[in-house]
Motif scaffolding. Structure first.
Motif, PDB file in Angstrom:
ATOM      1  N   GLN A 109       5.813   8.551  60.697  1.00 54.18           N
ATOM      2  CA  GLN A 109       5.830   7.171  61.199  1.00 54.18           C
ATOM      3  C   GLN A 109       6.824   6.314  60.422  1.00 54.18           C
ATOM      4  N   THR A 110       6.820   6.468  59.091  1.00 54.62           N
ATOM      5  CA  THR A 110       7.750   5.667  58.283  1.00 54.62           C
ATOM      6  C   THR A 110       9.193   6.110  58.502  1.00 54.62           C
ATOM      7  N   ALA A 111       9.420   7.422  58.500  1.00 60.08           N
ATOM      8  CA  ALA A 111      10.792   7.924  58.678  1.00 60.08           C
ATOM      9  C   ALA A 111      11.343   7.507  60.045  1.00 60.08           C
ATOM     10  N   ALA A 112      10.488   7.497  61.070  1.00 65.33           N
ATOM     11  CA  ALA A 112      10.955   7.086  62.405  1.00 65.33           C
ATOM     12  C   ALA A 112      11.487   5.657  62.360  1.00 65.33           C
TER      13      ALA A 112
ATOM     14  N   TYR B 242      19.904   4.741  62.714  1.00 69.64           N
ATOM     15  CA  TYR B 242      20.948   5.775  62.674  1.00 69.64           C
ATOM     16  C   TYR B 242      20.948   6.644  63.922  1.00 69.64           C
ATOM     17  N   GLY B 243      20.112   6.325  64.902  1.00 65.92           N
ATOM     18  CA  GLY B 243      20.047   7.158  66.093  1.00 65.92           C
ATOM     19  C   GLY B 243      19.338   8.481  65.847  1.00 65.92           C
ATOM     20  N   ILE B 244      18.456   8.494  64.861  1.00 67.12           N
ATOM     21  CA  ILE B 244      17.688   9.717  64.561  1.00 67.12           C
ATOM     22  C   ILE B 244      16.238   9.482  64.956  1.00 67.12           C
ATOM     23  N   ARG B 245      15.726  10.314  65.864  1.00 67.11           N
ATOM     24  CA  ARG B 245      14.312  10.254  66.233  1.00 67.11           C
ATOM     25  C   ARG B 245      13.522  11.209  65.343  1.00 67.11           C
ATOM     26  N   VAL B 246      12.330  10.791  64.944  1.00 68.23           N
ATOM     27  CA  VAL B 246      11.482  11.624  64.082  1.00 68.23           C
ATOM     28  C   VAL B 246      10.081  11.673  64.679  1.00 68.23           C
ATOM     29  N   ASN B 247       9.651  12.847  65.068  1.00 67.08           N
ATOM     30  CA  ASN B 247       8.300  13.005  65.611  1.00 67.08           C
ATOM     31  C   ASN B 247       7.557  14.104  64.869  1.00 67.08           C
TER      32      ASN B 247
ATOM     33  N   ILE C   7      13.302  18.254  53.050  1.00 63.93           N
ATOM     34  CA  ILE C   7      14.033  18.607  54.273  1.00 63.93           C
ATOM     35  C   ILE C   7      14.347  17.352  55.089  1.00 63.93           C
ATOM     36  N   LEU C   8      13.385  16.454  55.165  1.00 62.47           N
ATOM     37  CA  LEU C   8      13.577  15.212  55.919  1.00 62.47           C
ATOM     38  C   LEU C   8      14.729  14.390  55.346  1.00 62.47           C
ATOM     39  N   LYS C   9      14.772  14.294  54.033  1.00 65.83           N
ATOM     40  CA  LYS C   9      15.825  13.506  53.386  1.00 65.83           C
ATOM     41  C   LYS C   9      17.203  14.129  53.632  1.00 65.83           C
ATOM     42  N   ALA C  10      17.291  15.448  53.432  1.00 63.81           N
ATOM     43  CA  ALA C  10      18.574  16.133  53.666  1.00 63.81           C
ATOM     44  C   ALA C  10      18.960  16.032  55.138  1.00 63.81           C
ATOM     45  N   ALA C  11      17.967  16.167  56.022  1.00 65.10           N
ATOM     46  CA  ALA C  11      18.242  16.074  57.464  1.00 65.10           C
ATOM     47  C   ALA C  11      18.774  14.688  57.812  1.00 65.10           C
TER      48      ALA C  11
END
Ligand code: NAD
Length: 262
Positions: A169-172, A178-183, A123-127
């Motif tokens: 942490q890594t994805a963030a 790309y302006g994508i926040r990941v929490n 899901i993270l990758k597709a998102a």
């Protein structure tokens, strides 16, 4: 205070479950369009029915998050139907069986990791691919307090939720350009709900030194471990998701928000 999400679009996995449903209500009530993804089609249809009252577009998409192919197809369909996606709540998960480490079943360990880690990755990758081309957005990965402090008898679940916090942490870092926040979000004892009832029954049944053999007593033992001496509600979890997605959290990424009552 309530965050407004008018014209925004959120995709929620595990959208047929307790937390997914509460979060769908929260975002739809505040103006967002909602795409629900889940394996459980009848329950997902029920949630979509409840959301009609908010008069926002709602789509349901059958999707097994452990299948990269299913995930890619569901994302494409959701984007086709809603136009774009701003927020992704990566929430589908499975608690696993409750067993001591020396008895933890091999097949269930694999199953938990497959849903809670490999599924979250898909899901993270597709998102990331979709949000990137929409100019950015926000992702919340569902972890758990079991990913901060390992509870007894939940070996695979603890492993999977520690992994979700690392992935976050890594994805963030990878997606910041790309302006994508990941929490991540880590609730502890939340209820009433399916997972709360299930864990009190199954912790009682394991017969460990940590919990009584009677589920009603286990409930009290667990609540007594919480400084605020109560369960968190599904709405309080949804509040955490809303904050992390909102522009109020615009400088917050790679963070694990604990929703635990202390
Ligand atoms: P739930 O069981 O009500 O919902 C989980 C949903 O995920 C279900 O609708 C299920 O069909 C779906 N799902 C499971 N496997 C799937 C798959 N392979 N593909 C697609 N969908 C799948 O549980 P919940 O309480 O709503 O939990 C949601 C998330 O919150 C989970 O990740 C859970 O680990 C986490 N969490 C829950 C609590 C709690 O106390 N409820 C506490 C901490 C973390």
């Amino acid at each position: 205070a309530t965050y407004q999400f008018i014209g925004k679009k959120i995709l929620i996995t595990g959208g047929a479950g307790d937390i997914g449903k509460a979060t769908a209500h929260r975002f739809a009530a505040n103006g967002a369009s909602v795409a629900l993804l889940d394996l459980n089609e009848p329950k997902m249809a029920d949630v979509a029915g409840e959301l009609k009252d908010y008069n926002v577009p709602v789509g349901t998409f059958r999707c097994d998050v452990t299948s990269a192919d299913d995930v890619a197809k569901a994302f494409t369909s959701a984007v086709e139907q809603l136009g774009r996606i701003d927020y992704v709540f990566n929430n589908a998960g499975y608690q696993g069986v409750f067993a001591k480490t020396d008895e933890y079943p091999e097949d269930d360990f694999q199953k938990v990791i497959n849903i809670n880690v490999v599924g979250v990755f898909h899901i993270l990758k597709a998102a990331a691919q979709h949000l990137r081309f929409g100019g950015g957005g926000a992702i919340v990965n569902m972890a758990s307090y079991a990913g901060v402090v390992g509870p007894p008898n939940m070996l695979a679940y603890a492993a999977s939720k520690f992994a979700v916090i690392g992935i976050t942490q890594t994805a963030a870092k990878d997606l910041a350009p790309y302006g994508i926040r990941v929490n991540a979000l880590s609730p502890a004892l939340i209820g009433p709900g399916f997972m709360w009832t299930r864990q009190t029954q199954l912790q009682a049944a394991v017969g460990s030194q940590y919990f009584d053999a009677e589920p009603k007593v286990v409930e009290q033992q667990m609540i007594n471990s919480v400084p605020m001496r109560r369960l968190g509600s599904l709405e309080e979890v949804a509040n955490g998701v809303a904050f992390l997605m909102s522009d109020e959290a615009s400088y917050i990424t790679g963070f694990n928000l604990e929703v635990t009552g202390g």
